[in-house]
Design a protein around this motif. Structure first.
Motif, PDB file in Angstrom:
ATOM      1  N   ARG A 164       0.201   9.451   2.814  1.00  0.00           N
ATOM      2  CA  ARG A 164      -0.345   8.105   3.027  1.00  0.00           C
ATOM      3  C   ARG A 164       0.742   7.039   2.877  1.00  0.00           C
ATOM      4  N   ALA A 165       1.672   7.272   1.976  1.00  0.00           N
ATOM      5  CA  ALA A 165       2.780   6.321   1.824  1.00  0.00           C
ATOM      6  C   ALA A 165       3.567   6.229   3.128  1.00  0.00           C
ATOM      7  N   ARG A 166       3.835   7.361   3.751  1.00  0.00           N
ATOM      8  CA  ARG A 166       4.572   7.362   5.025  1.00  0.00           C
ATOM      9  C   ARG A 166       3.758   6.710   6.137  1.00  0.00           C
ATOM     10  N   GLU A 167       2.449   6.929   6.140  1.00  0.00           N
ATOM     11  CA  GLU A 167       1.584   6.281   7.136  1.00  0.00           C
ATOM     12  C   GLU A 167       1.677   4.763   7.011  1.00  0.00           C
ATOM     13  N   GLN A 168       1.626   4.268   5.781  1.00  0.00           N
ATOM     14  CA  GLN A 168       1.702   2.825   5.558  1.00  0.00           C
ATOM     15  C   GLN A 168       3.081   2.283   5.949  1.00  0.00           C
ATOM     16  N   ILE A 212      10.763  -8.590   2.866  1.00  0.00           N
ATOM     17  CA  ILE A 212       9.871  -7.509   3.289  1.00  0.00           C
ATOM     18  C   ILE A 212      10.672  -6.390   3.952  1.00  0.00           C
ATOM     19  N   ARG A 213      11.629  -6.739   4.799  1.00  0.00           N
ATOM     20  CA  ARG A 213      12.459  -5.703   5.427  1.00  0.00           C
ATOM     21  C   ARG A 213      13.230  -4.903   4.373  1.00  0.00           C
ATOM     22  N   ALA A 214      13.755  -5.586   3.361  1.00  0.00           N
ATOM     23  CA  ALA A 214      14.475  -4.894   2.284  1.00  0.00           C
ATOM     24  C   ALA A 214      13.532  -3.963   1.522  1.00  0.00           C
ATOM     25  N   GLY A 215      12.323  -4.417   1.259  1.00  0.00           N
ATOM     26  CA  GLY A 215      11.335  -3.575   0.580  1.00  0.00           C
ATOM     27  C   GLY A 215      10.979  -2.349   1.396  1.00  0.00           C
ATOM     28  N   LEU A 216      10.839  -2.523   2.704  1.00  0.00           N
ATOM     29  CA  LEU A 216      10.537  -1.390   3.582  1.00  0.00           C
ATOM     30  C   LEU A 216      11.691  -0.393   3.602  1.00  0.00           C
ATOM     31  N   ASN A 217      12.913  -0.900   3.630  1.00  0.00           N
ATOM     32  CA  ASN A 217      14.074  -0.008   3.593  1.00  0.00           C
ATOM     33  C   ASN A 217      14.130   0.761   2.280  1.00  0.00           C
ATOM     34  N   GLN A 218      13.824   0.081   1.184  1.00  0.00           N
ATOM     35  CA  GLN A 218      13.815   0.741  -0.127  1.00  0.00           C
ATOM     36  C   GLN A 218      12.723   1.815  -0.183  1.00  0.00           C
ATOM     37  N   LEU A 219      11.547   1.487   0.327  1.00  0.00           N
ATOM     38  CA  LEU A 219      10.460   2.476   0.350  1.00  0.00           C
ATOM     39  C   LEU A 219      10.863   3.679   1.188  1.00  0.00           C
ATOM     40  N   LEU A 244       0.827  -1.207   0.000  1.00  0.00           N
ATOM     41  CA  LEU A 244       0.000   0.000   0.000  1.00  0.00           C
ATOM     42  C   LEU A 244       0.860   1.255   0.000  1.00  0.00           C
ATOM     43  N   GLY A 245       1.904   1.262   0.820  1.00  0.00           N
ATOM     44  CA  GLY A 245       2.781   2.419   0.891  1.00  0.00           C
ATOM     45  C   GLY A 245       3.444   2.715  -0.440  1.00  0.00           C
ATOM     46  N   ASP A 246       3.923   1.669  -1.110  1.00  0.00           N
ATOM     47  CA  ASP A 246       4.571   1.885  -2.397  1.00  0.00           C
ATOM     48  C   ASP A 246       3.569   2.361  -3.441  1.00  0.00           C
ATOM     49  N   CYS A 247       2.369   1.841  -3.392  1.00  0.00           N
ATOM     50  CA  CYS A 247       1.340   2.266  -4.338  1.00  0.00           C
ATOM     51  C   CYS A 247       0.990   3.741  -4.108  1.00  0.00           C
ATOM     52  N   TYR A 248       0.786   4.123  -2.871  1.00  0.00           N
ATOM     53  CA  TYR A 248       0.515   5.532  -2.577  1.00  0.00           C
ATOM     54  C   TYR A 248       1.682   6.410  -3.029  1.00  0.00           C
ATOM     55  N   ARG A 249       2.898   5.941  -2.837  1.00  0.00           N
ATOM     56  CA  ARG A 249       4.074   6.706  -3.273  1.00  0.00           C
ATOM     57  C   ARG A 249       4.033   6.934  -4.778  1.00  0.00           C
ATOM     58  N   ARG A 250       3.762   5.869  -5.527  1.00  0.00           N
ATOM     59  CA  ARG A 250       3.732   5.998  -6.985  1.00  0.00           C
ATOM     60  C   ARG A 250       2.581   6.864  -7.459  1.00  0.00           C
ATOM     61  N   LEU A 251       1.530   6.955  -6.659  1.00  0.00           N
ATOM     62  CA  LEU A 251       0.399   7.823  -6.990  1.00  0.00           C
ATOM     63  C   LEU A 251       0.629   9.258  -6.517  1.00  0.00           C
ATOM     64  N   GLY A 252       1.746   9.497  -5.822  1.00  0.00           N
ATOM     65  CA  GLY A 252       2.083  10.845  -5.379  1.00  0.00           C
ATOM     66  C   GLY A 252       1.500  11.246  -4.047  1.00  0.00           C
ATOM     67  N   PRO A 298      11.667   9.149  -5.837  1.00  0.00           N
ATOM     68  CA  PRO A 298      12.125   8.826  -7.192  1.00  0.00           C
ATOM     69  C   PRO A 298      11.195   7.787  -7.850  1.00  0.00           C
ATOM     70  N   PRO A 299      11.116   7.775  -9.174  1.00  0.00           N
ATOM     71  CA  PRO A 299      10.173   6.891  -9.856  1.00  0.00           C
ATOM     72  C   PRO A 299      10.531   5.422  -9.733  1.00  0.00           C
ATOM     73  N   GLY A 300       9.563   4.605 -10.089  1.00  0.00           N
ATOM     74  CA  GLY A 300       9.767   3.170 -10.131  1.00  0.00           C
ATOM     75  C   GLY A 300       9.142   2.454  -8.957  1.00  0.00           C
ATOM     76  N   PRO A 301       8.761   1.193  -9.164  1.00  0.00           N
ATOM     77  CA  PRO A 301       8.181   0.410  -8.063  1.00  0.00           C
ATOM     78  C   PRO A 301       9.249  -0.032  -7.071  1.00  0.00           C
ATOM     79  N   THR A 302       8.831  -0.192  -5.843  1.00  0.00           N
ATOM     80  CA  THR A 302       9.698  -0.732  -4.802  1.00  0.00           C
ATOM     81  C   THR A 302       9.661  -2.253  -4.918  1.00  0.00           C
ATOM     82  N   PRO A 303      10.819  -2.924  -4.905  1.00  0.00           N
ATOM     83  CA  PRO A 303      10.804  -4.394  -5.033  1.00  0.00           C
ATOM     84  C   PRO A 303      10.138  -5.061  -3.854  1.00  0.00           C
TER      85      PRO A 303
END
Length: 160
Positions: free
Chosen positions: A115-119, A139-146, A103-111, A155-160
């Motif tokens: 909400r991304a920070r809340e998630q 999951i921890r790596a994805g959270l660190n990337q987010l 959810l956080g990564d999706c909100y991030r990509r939507l700008g 920056p653009p692009g999906p979070t792995p």
């Protein structure tokens, strides 16, 4: 070992997407399963896992967000006993960091960075439920990337 037939079919769709690059085929399979399980009215485990997987094969981030929200809602009706009965080797609490990450990564990509920070915060609160295994590491790596992407100004692009 997962003993639930529907979950095994969903896992097959995940493999089509991630291992074989057949995103459209996975989406078609997920669409059929979604109809078979009664859409959002089905078994919460099936709804949660299928919606979580379906989000990953969406082309439109608004649709991805809708599927991620469905997965999170269904998780609220799950029990550890239901997961164990299906052969899922984790607790319900261990699902939440991944759900909030997506959810956080999706909100991030939507700008929607607030909400991304809340998630991200919700995921970090729940991270203690993750095991010390490959899933937990992913999951921890994805959270660190987010967190890095949010700190860098999205920056653009999906979070792995």
């Amino acid at each position: 070992m997962i003993t639930d037939v529907t979950l095994s079919r969903i896992n097959h769709g995940v493999a089509l997407h991630h291992q074989r690059g057949r995103r459209a085929a996975a989406r078609d399979l997920f669409t059929r399963i979604w109809a078979e399980i009664g859409a959002g009215r089905g078994d919460p485990l099936h709804v949660c896992v299928l919606a979580h997987a379906m989000a990953d094969v969406q082309d439109d981030p608004h649709q991805e967000l809708l599927w991620d929200q469905r997965a999170l809602t269904a998780a609220g009706s799950l029990t550890d006993e239901r997961l164990a009965h299906a052969g899922v080797p984790m607790t319900v609490a261990a699902l939440y960091p991944s759900l909030h990450l997506n959810l956080g990564d999706c909100y991030r990509r939507l700008g929607d960075l607030d909400r991304a920070r809340e998630q991200l915060d919700l995921a970090r609160t729940a991270i203690g439920a993750l095991g010390d295994d490959a899933y937990g590491d992913l999951i921890r790596a994805g959270l660190n990337q987010l967190a890095r992407r949010l700190a860098a100004g999205n920056p653009p692009g999906p979070t792995p």
